[in-house]
Enzyme design. Structure first.
Site, PDB file in Angstrom:
ATOM      1  N   GLU A  83     -12.545  11.405 -18.812  1.00 41.32           N
ATOM      2  CA  GLU A  83     -12.246  10.507 -19.937  1.00 41.32           C
ATOM      3  C   GLU A  83     -11.227  11.110 -20.895  1.00 41.32           C
ATOM      4  O   GLU A  83     -11.326  10.936 -22.105  1.00 41.32           O
ATOM      5  CB  GLU A  83     -13.529  10.160 -20.706  1.00 41.32           C
TER       6      GLU A  83
HETATM    7  C1  LIG Z   1     -16.705  13.961 -11.576  1.00 35.62           C
HETATM    8  C2  LIG Z   1     -15.497  13.218 -12.064  1.00 35.62           C
HETATM    9  C3  LIG Z   1     -15.594  11.874 -12.359  1.00 35.62           C
HETATM   10  C4  LIG Z   1     -14.463  11.161 -12.767  1.00 35.62           C
HETATM   11  N1  LIG Z   1     -14.554   9.810 -12.976  1.00 35.62           N
HETATM   12  C5  LIG Z   1     -13.404   9.092 -13.118  1.00 35.62           C
HETATM   13  C6  LIG Z   1     -13.416   7.661 -13.092  1.00 35.62           C
HETATM   14  O1  LIG Z   1     -14.482   7.036 -13.006  1.00 35.62           O
HETATM   15  N2  LIG Z   1     -12.240   7.002 -13.151  1.00 35.62           N
HETATM   16  C7  LIG Z   1     -11.050   7.659 -13.250  1.00 35.62           C
HETATM   17  O2  LIG Z   1     -10.024   7.008 -13.277  1.00 35.62           O
HETATM   18  N3  LIG Z   1     -11.006   9.009 -13.312  1.00 35.62           N
HETATM   19  C8  LIG Z   1     -12.147   9.740 -13.244  1.00 35.62           C
HETATM   20  N4  LIG Z   1     -12.099  11.118 -13.265  1.00 35.62           N
HETATM   21  C9  LIG Z   1     -10.824  11.773 -13.472  1.00 35.62           C
HETATM   22  C10 LIG Z   1     -10.719  12.469 -14.825  1.00 35.62           C
HETATM   23  O3  LIG Z   1     -10.642  11.532 -15.859  1.00 35.62           O
HETATM   24  C11 LIG Z   1      -9.523  13.426 -14.748  1.00 35.62           C
HETATM   25  O4  LIG Z   1      -9.919  14.517 -13.932  1.00 35.62           O
HETATM   26  C12 LIG Z   1      -9.064  13.919 -16.098  1.00 35.62           C
HETATM   27  O5  LIG Z   1      -8.518  12.859 -16.831  1.00 35.62           O
HETATM   28  C13 LIG Z   1      -8.022  15.030 -15.998  1.00 35.62           C
HETATM   29  O6  LIG Z   1      -7.033  14.757 -15.053  1.00 35.62           O
HETATM   30  P1  LIG Z   1      -6.695  15.828 -13.911  1.00 35.62           P
HETATM   31  O7  LIG Z   1      -7.965  16.237 -13.290  1.00 35.62           O
HETATM   32  O8  LIG Z   1      -5.637  15.304 -13.035  1.00 35.62           O
HETATM   33  O9  LIG Z   1      -6.126  17.079 -14.714  1.00 35.62           O
HETATM   34  P2  LIG Z   1      -4.611  17.260 -15.202  1.00 35.62           P
HETATM   35  O10 LIG Z   1      -4.132  16.040 -15.862  1.00 35.62           O
HETATM   36  O11 LIG Z   1      -3.815  17.797 -14.077  1.00 35.62           O
HETATM   37  O12 LIG Z   1      -4.783  18.394 -16.316  1.00 35.62           O
HETATM   38  C14 LIG Z   1      -4.933  19.787 -15.984  1.00 35.62           C
HETATM   39  C15 LIG Z   1      -5.031  20.594 -17.277  1.00 35.62           C
HETATM   40  O13 LIG Z   1      -3.822  20.421 -18.035  1.00 35.62           O
HETATM   41  C16 LIG Z   1      -4.132  20.011 -19.354  1.00 35.62           C
HETATM   42  N5  LIG Z   1      -3.096  19.111 -19.845  1.00 35.62           N
HETATM   43  C17 LIG Z   1      -2.537  18.059 -19.221  1.00 35.62           C
HETATM   44  N6  LIG Z   1      -1.643  17.458 -20.021  1.00 35.62           N
HETATM   45  C18 LIG Z   1      -1.654  18.132 -21.194  1.00 35.62           C
HETATM   46  C19 LIG Z   1      -0.955  18.003 -22.435  1.00 35.62           C
HETATM   47  N7  LIG Z   1      -0.076  17.045 -22.654  1.00 35.62           N
HETATM   48  N8  LIG Z   1      -1.227  18.899 -23.394  1.00 35.62           N
HETATM   49  C20 LIG Z   1      -2.132  19.890 -23.208  1.00 35.62           C
HETATM   50  N9  LIG Z   1      -2.811  20.057 -22.071  1.00 35.62           N
HETATM   51  C21 LIG Z   1      -2.573  19.197 -21.078  1.00 35.62           C
HETATM   52  C22 LIG Z   1      -5.479  19.290 -19.229  1.00 35.62           C
HETATM   53  O14 LIG Z   1      -6.164  19.262 -20.475  1.00 35.62           O
HETATM   54  C23 LIG Z   1      -6.168  20.138 -18.180  1.00 35.62           C
HETATM   55  O15 LIG Z   1      -6.763  21.258 -18.780  1.00 35.62           O
HETATM   56  C24 LIG Z   1     -13.229  11.851 -12.926  1.00 35.62           C
HETATM   57  C25 LIG Z   1     -13.145  13.216 -12.653  1.00 35.62           C
HETATM   58  C26 LIG Z   1     -14.247  13.899 -12.203  1.00 35.62           C
HETATM   59  C27 LIG Z   1     -14.096  15.371 -11.859  1.00 35.62           C
END
Ligand SMILES: Cc1cc2nc3c(=O)[nH]c(=O)nc-3n(C[C@H](O)[C@H](O)[C@H](O)COP(=O)(O)OP(=O)(O)OC[C@H]3O[C@@H](n4cnc5c(N)ncnc54)[C@H](O)[C@@H]3O)c2cc1C
Length: 598
Positions: free
Chosen positions: A443
């Site tokens: 989220e």
């Molecule tokens: C168990 C689980 C359930 C989930 N459920 C859903 C769901 O129902 N629907 C859905 O759509 N998604 C879902 N997600 C996805 C979840 O919302 C994302 O994993 C999350 O938004 C982060 O995206 P990412 O994993 O690609 O990390 P990334 O976006 O690749 O981020 C990696 C790191 O970089 C940091 N970062 C990225 N951009 C910035 C910035 N501009 N400034 C500072 N730091 C930054 C982040 O904070 C993080 O620490 C789920 C994930 C999991 C693991």
């Protein structure tokens, strides 16, 4: 085996004695008749459901997990989940605060908030199935066409169908502007959607007759980036004009994630192959429409950690009273035993009180936020509606990030109370730690929440909404500033409120010159803001408790509340000084680190 007792007394304290919600409801025509007895009766039944139906499935659901049949693409959740969900639907819980026009019971959101806190304490993984449905209901209610509302809302309200939010793709998480799923318009006005989604919570299961996926995708002529994203409703089974289920739609689960916690919830990889869907809201305005669901989900995620903080605290407290190890430093306490119970040791108390203070402070904030949502939607005065919406928007990233970070601290502290036994599965404590960990990530990660708070919600409007919240603090300080008994609560709060103005202005000025300064300070800033808000609610709770004690009320609840307030202001609130100092140390030490990170 862990235990769980619904914290009804504390919920009633916040609702009836601190926030006086029924007085507030009198100004809302839809809820004017909702009285204390109705609220208490609903809470009691909700607590029974959580403690008796879903809590017993928490450990077994974690151990068993979900199973995908690769041939049929069907997912079977852990044993008992489907039956518990049927009871939830039969009990009318899905409809509790939904619109009566679509079969809802139309009760205030504050009741749903408390229901969900208890469900999350009992079983976060199970609770995500109905929880996401509620978000889908809200998004369609706000942005759906009449046809979509007629087709989907009654089934989501009754709980016969569940919902999901499909945003994330393998290459696109935080930055939704990168998403690639495509939607091709069809001559009949529908769309064919193709693409891959990952990490979709409750993305596939057999607990409900249909799954209503809300999917972000791009139209063929869409602009690049986040301005070219549209929202579609894509059902698992197509729905015929008479409302009955048609053929299987081209949206399938191709895999399940193996993860650290919430094993009972199906985190699905989703493949869409010419899946039939319909547009929700305007073309290319999908993110705005999806934000209804995302904001609800952000408050919901904070509530997940609130639930886990509470249940972890309850179990750690029971254990600390029972487990005997070593003697108290200040002399033997349990003469009849070979050692004293560990609750005599100052640091064990600190761990327990940390969890208690975070649970009770979080509960006050979360109920307050949902009361604002009730006012935002139902108050007859437009200005009250607008002000409520602004303050909820300000508080949403705080609820999401501060409560989930606190949940991390609290569940770990409670596990620590158990010593080595906390690390062993039998006691259930390590599951609370594991389940909570995702709440800081999904989220929008907590970093992203902090950027939203400092960059958009505070600096983006020159601190205007923060000042609105500051006025509430100012009023409390004016009311209690001369009351000596309140000084230990009011003085640090007033001091931080004053500091916050200077601190925010300073960060705004630095951020104007170099935006990385905002990025470097935001996480610390959110935690300071979280304490400012918690400090306000703890001071209000202490105010009520002091008045009761002064009036001769001997209920130990009020003494306990005062002692927890004292602990909060003495041991947790002061971290704001360190946080402001680290925020002020700026971005240079981070951004000039190429050599260190090479
Ligand atoms: C168990 C689980 C359930 C989930 N459920 C859903 C769901 O129902 N629907 C859905 O759509 N998604 C879902 N997600 C996805 C979840 O919302 C994302 O994993 C999350 O938004 C982060 O995206 P990412 O994993 O690609 O990390 P990334 O976006 O690749 O981020 C990696 C790191 O970089 C940091 N970062 C990225 N951009 C910035 C910035 N501009 N400034 C500072 N730091 C930054 C982040 O904070 C993080 O620490 C789920 C994930 C999991 C693991």
């Amino acid at each position: 085996m862990p235990q769980y007792n619904p914290p009804l007394r504390d919920m009633q304290f916040v609702m009836h004695e601190v926030l006086k919600v029924t007085d507030e409801f009198k100004a809302l025509p839809k809820h004017a008749e909702v009285d204390v007895d109705t609220i208490n009766a609903v809470l009691e039944e909700a607590g029974k459901f959580a403690a008796e139906v879903t809590f017993p499935l928490n450990i077994s659901g974690d151990t068993e997990g979900c199973k995908l049949d690769q041939a049929t693409h069907e997912v079977t959740p852990p044993k008992g989940f489907k039956e518990a969900y049927a009871k939830y639907v039969e009990g009318g819980w899905a409809a509790l605060s939904c619109d009566p026009e679509y079969g809802g019971q139309g009760l205030p959101f504050v009741l749903n908030q408390c229901l969900y806190e208890m469900l999350n304490s009992a079983n976060q993984a199970w609770t995500m199935y109905p929880g996401l449905s509620h978000g889908a209901y809200e998004a369609l209610h706000a942005h759906g066409t009449d046809e979509q509302k007629k087709t989907y809302l009654p089934k989501l309200v009754s709980g016969e169908w569940t919902g999901t939010m499909c945003l994330t793709e393998p290459h696109c998480g935080t930055d939704l502007g990168l998403l690639r799923s495509k939607a091709e318009p069809q001559p009949d006005g529908s769309y064919k959607i193709t693409g891959n989604k990952i990490f979709i919570s409750a993305g596939e299961h057999n607990m409900a007759g249909n799954i209503v996926h809300l999917v972000l995708a791009r139209l063929p002529d869409a602009p690049q980036g986040s301005k070219g994203i549209s929202l579609f409703v894509v059902p698992k089974f197509n729905v015929k004009p008479d409302g009955s289920l048609g053929e299987r739609n081209g949206i399938f689960c191709s895999g399940l994630e193996h993860k650290m916690g919430i094993h009972g919830n199906a985190t699905a990889q989703i493949v869409m192959e010419n899946a039939s869907g319909s547009l929700v809201g305007q073309p290319n305005k999908g993110l705005a429409a999806m934000f209804v669901m995302m904001n609800a989900a952000r408050l919901g995620v904070g509530n997940q950690s609130l639930g886990l903080t509470e249940v972890a605290f309850q179990n750690a407290l029971a254990y600390a009273k029972d487990r005997i190890q070593m003697r108290s430093l200040s002399g033997v306490k349990a003469k009849d035993k070979p050692a004293d119970p560990i609750i005599v040791h100052p640091d064990v108390r600190k761990m327990l009180l940390t969890a208690k203070a975070y649970a009770e402070g979080g509960r006050a904030l979360a109920i307050y936020c949902t009361l604002l949502l009730d006012k935002e939607i139902n108050h007859p005065d437009e200005k009250v509606r607008k002000d409520s919406a602004e303050v909820v928007a300000l508080l949403t990233p705080i609820v999401k990030a501060f409560l989930t970070d606190n949940g991390h601290i609290a569940t770990n502290a409670c596990m620590q109370v158990f010593g080595g036994h906390g690390f062993i599965k039998e006691w259930g404590m390590e599951q609370f730690v594991r389940d909570n960990r995702i709440n800081m990530i999904y989220e929008g990660t907590n970093t992203v929440q902090s950027l939203d708070l400092l960059g958009r919600k505070v600096l983006g409007n020159n601190g205007a909404t923060l000042k609105k919240f500051g006025k509430l603090i100012g009023a409390l300080v004016a009311e209690e500033g001369v009351n000596e008994k309140m000084a230990e609560f009011i003085n640090p709060l007033a001091y931080l409120a004053d500091q916050m103005t200077k601190f925010t202005t300073e960060l705004g000025f630095k951020g104007f010159q170099n935006p990385d300064e905002v990025g470097a300070a935001a996480v610390d800033y959110l935690r300071v803001a979280g304490h400012l808000v918690f400090g306000y609610f703890w001071a209000r709770m202490a105010q009520v408790a002091l008045r009761e004690v002064a009036a001769g009320n001997t209920d130990p609840f009020y003494q306990a509340k005062l002692q927890t307030a004292r602990f909060y202001f003495a041991k947790l609130f002061p971290e704001t000084a360190t946080l402001m100092r680290t925020a002020r140390s700026g971005s240079k030490v981070l951004m000039d680190t190429d050599a260190a990170l090479a």
